[in-house]
Motif scaffolding. Sequence first.
Motif, short mmCIF file in Angstrom:
data_model
loop_
_atom_site.label_atom_id
_atom_site.label_comp_id
_atom_site.label_asym_id
_atom_site.label_seq_id
_atom_site.Cartn_x
_atom_site.Cartn_y
_atom_site.Cartn_z
N SER A 408 0.83 -1.21 0.00
CA SER A 408 0.00 0.00 0.00
C SER A 408 0.86 1.26 0.00
N TYR A 409 1.82 1.27 -0.90
CA TYR A 409 2.78 2.38 -0.98
C TYR A 409 2.50 3.19 -2.23
N ASP A 410 2.33 4.50 -2.07
CA ASP A 410 2.12 5.40 -3.20
C ASP A 410 3.33 6.30 -3.38
N ALA A 411 3.75 6.44 -4.63
CA ALA A 411 4.86 7.34 -4.96
C ALA A 411 4.39 8.28 -6.07
N ARG A 412 4.66 9.54 -5.88
CA ARG A 412 4.30 10.53 -6.89
C ARG A 412 5.43 10.66 -7.91
N SER A 413 5.08 11.22 -9.07
CA SER A 413 6.02 11.46 -10.17
C SER A 413 6.45 10.16 -10.84
N ILE A 414 5.62 9.71 -11.77
CA ILE A 414 5.95 8.51 -12.54
C ILE A 414 7.25 8.71 -13.31
N LYS A 415 7.49 9.93 -13.77
CA LYS A 415 8.70 10.22 -14.53
C LYS A 415 9.94 9.87 -13.72
N GLU A 416 9.94 10.20 -12.43
CA GLU A 416 11.09 9.90 -11.59
C GLU A 416 11.24 8.40 -11.37
N ILE A 417 10.13 7.70 -11.20
CA ILE A 417 10.20 6.24 -11.05
C ILE A 417 10.77 5.61 -12.31
N LEU A 418 10.24 6.00 -13.47
CA LEU A 418 10.68 5.40 -14.73
C LEU A 418 12.11 5.79 -15.10
N SER A 419 12.65 6.82 -14.46
CA SER A 419 14.04 7.18 -14.73
C SER A 419 15.00 6.14 -14.16
N GLY A 420 14.49 5.29 -13.26
CA GLY A 420 15.30 4.19 -12.74
C GLY A 420 16.39 4.62 -11.78
N LYS A 421 16.16 5.72 -11.07
CA LYS A 421 17.21 6.21 -10.17
C LYS A 421 16.70 6.24 -8.73
N GLU A 422 16.87 7.40 -8.06
CA GLU A 422 16.60 7.46 -6.62
C GLU A 422 15.18 7.04 -6.26
N ALA A 423 14.18 7.49 -7.01
CA ALA A 423 12.78 7.19 -6.66
C ALA A 423 12.50 5.69 -6.71
N LEU A 424 12.99 5.02 -7.76
CA LEU A 424 12.80 3.57 -7.86
C LEU A 424 13.58 2.85 -6.76
N ASP A 425 14.78 3.31 -6.49
CA ASP A 425 15.59 2.69 -5.44
C ASP A 425 14.90 2.82 -4.09
N LYS A 426 14.26 3.95 -3.84
CA LYS A 426 13.52 4.15 -2.59
C LYS A 426 12.36 3.17 -2.49
N LEU A 427 11.63 2.97 -3.58
CA LEU A 427 10.51 2.03 -3.60
C LEU A 427 11.00 0.60 -3.36
N ILE A 428 12.08 0.22 -4.04
CA ILE A 428 12.62 -1.13 -3.88
C ILE A 428 13.10 -1.36 -2.44
N ASN A 429 13.75 -0.36 -1.86
CA ASN A 429 14.22 -0.50 -0.48
C ASN A 429 13.06 -0.55 0.50
N ARG A 430 11.97 0.12 0.16
CA ARG A 430 10.77 0.04 1.02
C ARG A 430 10.22 -1.39 1.01
N LEU A 431 10.24 -2.03 -0.15
CA LEU A 431 9.83 -3.42 -0.24
C LEU A 431 10.75 -4.33 0.58
N LEU A 432 12.05 -4.09 0.49
CA LEU A 432 13.00 -4.90 1.24
C LEU A 432 12.78 -4.74 2.73
N GLU A 433 12.53 -3.51 3.17
CA GLU A 433 12.30 -3.27 4.59
C GLU A 433 11.03 -4.00 5.05
N PHE A 434 9.99 -3.92 4.23
CA PHE A 434 8.75 -4.61 4.60
C PHE A 434 8.96 -6.12 4.66
N ALA A 435 9.78 -6.64 3.74
CA ALA A 435 10.07 -8.08 3.75
C ALA A 435 10.78 -8.47 5.04
N GLU A 436 11.72 -7.66 5.48
CA GLU A 436 12.45 -7.94 6.73
C GLU A 436 11.48 -7.92 7.92
#
Length: 455
Positions: A408-436
Amino acid sequence: MKPFQSVCLFKSLLASCYCHGHLHSCLLFPVAKKISYMVGRHSHGFWRPKSLLDTARFTLSLSDRHRKKHQDSRALWKHEAVQKYLETLSKEYEEVSHLLNAGSINEFEQRTLRRRCANLSPIAAAFQQIKEAEREVQELEAMCRELDRRDEKQLLELALEEKETLDKNINVLCRKLFQLLVPEGKYDRSHVILEVTAGRTTGGDICQQFTKEIFEMYQNYADYKHWTFDIVNYVPAEIGGLHHAAAHISGGDVYRHLKYEGGTHRVQRIPETGMSSRMQRIHTGTMSVIVLPQPKEVDVKVDPKDLRIDTFRAKGAGGQHVNKTDSAVRILHLPTGLTVECQQERSQQVNKEIALQTLRAKLYQQIVEKQLNQEQSSRKLQLGTRAQAERIRTYNFTQDRVTDHRISYDARSIKEILSGKEALDKLINRLLEFAEIEAVTEYLENLQALEGGGG
């Protein structure tokens, strides 16, 4: 130097306007009743671990809504069961250290204890750091109340800034602690084969375009993480999108970061061109991502008799050889029906070797899935498996929002996510934290159930 000495310095600056007489030390939680379950004592007197966490698997169920309150490390840290468990580990660390220093055990027991001590040492250290930091926070909170009563606005502002810094440090330490508690995944350090495939849509060609954007997103993310991204298959669509593509990604902890990207990604957008006025509405499409771990040694035997190998002319970008030579290779594994292709290299032999490597990885993944299905509990594994039909994420272009449905995580700015940089890394790390967090929560639930059953 002790952690958080800056707080001591800050307190000395405020000593003239603050009285410490009302502060009390934090009470420690009692040790868990059944220490013998988690750490059993050997007949010769040394500790032997029996932690379920050593074999716990991350199982995220979308129906487990009650878990949302433990979506961050700090919230889970405050849970009484977590405190009891960490107190037990801290007590075990002290006992193990004492036995090692006593020198009354044999060489085999010493080796066992040293390994256990090495595992417990960073956990015990992080646990004590957090508790010390929380004591400092409590003192600062008492300071703030006193300063507010005295209307010392400037000093109050400094105290609040210091408290904010401490809170951030505690959050970092909590995350570090749970990373130490959760064992590293068997394939976390493996390279991966990533595949993307366009789905179907209610109109237009948004799926093919979206598939291309997602593939390029992961390509950019690989560059951001300093990984190597080698395209092994690329089948473009006629109007500039992408039907299917595969890439081999190598580098540090690739599978650990990408293992939760597998699944169905949904897009909602209004097509930009090529649509009649009546079709200018929001269209919904999908594409799928498959992430296959590729261990260094994939011991899967493939009988040449079980293979049907076809050659054809390459269709994608790749140089002058495209559409002129039959360099592309397609391999069908007859017993399973698995099909792999490779067309990126000029040499047919090289493409064949890459295709065979991909086939072995897919066959290996089937073996891994079968093992997981046999070992998993009644909860259905949603992440870390090949449950590819599960819709994991929605990219809503009209609202400029990306939603990961699993957490249930929302991130604004699709452009930043699709750039494959900080925004995507933040989302992926949020998933990792939730997994832990989920792994620790499941372990504690199992432990409480066993303790309850044992009276």
